[in-house]
Design an enzyme around this catalytic site. Structure first.
Site, mmCIF file in Angstrom:
data_model
loop_
_atom_site.group_PDB
_atom_site.id
_atom_site.type_symbol
_atom_site.label_atom_id
_atom_site.label_comp_id
_atom_site.label_asym_id
_atom_site.label_seq_id
_atom_site.Cartn_x
_atom_site.Cartn_y
_atom_site.Cartn_z
ATOM 1 N N PHE A 151 0.851 -1.197 0.000
ATOM 2 C CA PHE A 151 0.000 0.000 0.000
ATOM 3 C C PHE A 151 0.878 1.234 0.000
ATOM 4 O O PHE A 151 1.737 1.392 0.863
ATOM 5 C CB PHE A 151 -0.918 0.025 1.230
ATOM 6 N N ASP A 237 9.153 2.486 1.651
ATOM 7 C CA ASP A 237 8.012 3.261 2.131
ATOM 8 C C ASP A 237 7.904 2.992 3.635
ATOM 9 O O ASP A 237 7.410 1.949 4.047
ATOM 10 C CB ASP A 237 6.752 2.818 1.385
ATOM 11 N N LYS A 266 2.604 9.654 8.364
ATOM 12 C CA LYS A 266 1.939 9.209 9.595
ATOM 13 C C LYS A 266 2.593 9.750 10.877
ATOM 14 O O LYS A 266 2.379 10.901 11.220
ATOM 15 C CB LYS A 266 1.840 7.678 9.593
HETATM 16 C C1 LIG Z 1 -0.800 5.378 5.152
HETATM 17 C C2 LIG Z 1 0.209 4.941 4.175
HETATM 18 C C3 LIG Z 1 0.413 5.626 2.972
HETATM 19 C C4 LIG Z 1 -0.445 6.788 2.530
HETATM 20 O O1 LIG Z 1 -0.349 7.885 3.387
HETATM 21 P P1 LIG Z 1 -1.468 9.032 3.308
HETATM 22 O O2 LIG Z 1 -1.005 10.048 4.291
HETATM 23 O O3 LIG Z 1 -2.776 8.390 3.656
HETATM 24 O O4 LIG Z 1 -1.477 9.531 1.906
HETATM 25 C C5 LIG Z 1 1.412 5.185 2.133
HETATM 26 N N1 LIG Z 1 2.177 4.128 2.460
HETATM 27 C C6 LIG Z 1 2.010 3.447 3.601
HETATM 28 C C7 LIG Z 1 2.907 2.299 3.918
HETATM 29 C C8 LIG Z 1 1.004 3.817 4.492
HETATM 30 O O5 LIG Z 1 0.817 3.122 5.623
#
Ligand SMILES: *Cc1c(COP(=O)(O)O)cnc(C)c1O
Length: 411
Positions: A151, A237, A266
């Site tokens: 994700f 990420d 986050k």
């Molecule tokens: C939450 C998340 C995102 C997206 O972040 P947003 O602030 O919602 O755009 C991308 N990568 C990972 C691994 C995430 O947990």
């Protein structure tokens, strides 16, 4: 759900939950079904709704509020910064931006930072940076290998990079240039590399949204080696895994490798929207005008990030997350036999359990009614992502609410 009248006394709300939900249904665009209660206040590991009901929060804004709700350091930093400078201009440096950039580059293996507002925006920047690098240094190579069930966000490019099963049919046509492979399968990465075309591999150290699947050490090390052999960028990420969530400031530290590009979001702002794209010098190829954004490196966000990351480091919060995470896993494993959990897994305070039945949504709904916020990333999976400074007593409190709910729902 105890009502704490004294704590509620000073809270000004726009109405009752019922009134506000009615108004919301008329004016807030539908994207997701939400409970019929409206949140008005938070402190530490607790949230309160408009009626003063208390919730023990094991979601924390989706693994965002790493220091809990309204931590004093964040409240103070925002208050002071609001009085001094709310916004300068994306075309000007500001002092807080320089401070946070220095802190993140000093504390990580990366050299330079670009600040943004959301995780998706940071990842979008990482994808652009990799493509630019491919254009400049790899004769136009542009394909990025990503993982199934990964994700990376909800913009078109980051949805295209993500490997969520049902997203394939959505919002077609997607952004081309992403090759998906099974996670934790090194051979699949090797086979997916196309010389002259592949430019990068983009992965999460722990697939959070997928249901907390931890990358094996040999896998990430192997991917790093493949990237070195083929001259590819490794993009990690760390939007969910970074800022102490997994027991170290960045999860990659536990793998004995370094990424070329890393994204944070986050936990970075502890609840304030801010994200970051970090890269090693050799990958910093953006030229004038390639990347930017009106609110990027906005002083309030920079002050929030600086206060939160400084506190996380000073108070050794990652180490606390590690020991609390172990305690949480131990308590969950104690319930394994009674409820037939098929798996308990995690890293630090990013933890999940698999239920023997696809009843996770029911468990979440009944926990909500009982005053506990939990998340169900899959039909049979519960995810736990509390504040990193949670106490063992609060873990016990969570188990005390969860166990009776499981007894009812799984009976
Ligand atoms: C939450 C998340 C995102 C997206 O972040 P947003 O602030 O919602 O755009 C991308 N990568 C990972 C691994 C995430 O947990």
């Amino acid at each position: 759900m105890p009502v704490t009248a004294s704590a509620q006394a000073s809270v000004i709300t726009a109405g009752t939950s019922a009134d506000l939900v009615k108004q919301a249904e008329a004016s807030v665009m539908y994207v997701v079904t939400r409970p019929g209660r409206v949140m008005v206040r938070g402190k530490g590991s607790y949230l309160w709704d408009a009626e003063g009901r208390q919730y023990l929060d094991f979601i924390q804004g989706w693994a965002v509020n790493c220091l809990g709700h309204c931590p004093p350091v964040l409240v103070k930093a925002l208050g002071q910064q609001a009085k001094q400078l709310v916004n300068a201009s994306p075309a000007l440096y500001n002092d807080r931006m320089v401070q946070l950039a220095k802190l993140l580059t000093d504390r990580s293996a990366l050299d330079k930072v670009f600040f943004a507002n959301s995780g998706a925006e940071a990842n979008e920047g990482a994808i652009k940076l990799a493509r630019k690098w491919g254009a400049v240094k790899k004769g136009g190579a542009h394909e990025i290998i990503t993982a199934w069930n990964g994700f990376h966000g909800r913009t078109l490019a980051t949805m295209s990079a993500s490997g969520k099963q049902h997203w394939d049919e959505l919002f077609e046509p997607k952004v081309p240039g992403f090759t998906r492979v099974p996670f934790n399968d090194l051979e699949a990465v090797r086979k997916a590399i196309t010389p002259g075309k592949t430019v990068a591999v983009m992965l999460e150290p722990v697939q959070g949204e997928a249901g907390v699947f931890v990358a094996e050490k040999g896998y990430l090390q192997g991917v790093r080696k493949l990237c070195d052999e083929h001259g590819l960028l490794l993009i990690l990420d760390e939007i969910q895994t970074g800022i102490g969530r997994c027991g170290t400031l960045f999860a990659y530290e536990q793998y004995g490798i370094e990424p070329d590009i890393m994204t944070l979001g986050k936990g970075l702002g502890g609840g304030f929207p801010v994200s970051a794209l970090l890269a090693k010098d050799h990958a910093c190829v953006f030229e004038q005008g390639d990347q930017g954004g009106t609110f990027c490196a906005q002083p309030l966000a920079m002050a929030a990030g600086y206060a939160v990351v400084s506190e996380v480091i000073a108070k050794k919060v990652p180490q606390k997350a590690l020991s609390r995470g172990k305690y949480l896993m131990r308590r969950l494993k104690e319930l394994k036999a009674e409820f037939g959990f098929t798996d308990v897994r995690g890293k630090g305070l990013l933890v999940a359990v698999d239920l023997p039945k696809e009843k996770a949504a029911d468990v979440v709904a009944q926990c909500f009614e009982a005053g506990l916020l939990l998340n169900a990333p899959r039909p049979a999976t519960l995810r736990f992502m509390p504040a990193l400074n949670i106490s063992n007593a609060q873990v016990d409190e969570m188990i005390g609410i969860l166990a009776p709910v499981l007894r009812k729902v799984l009976a």
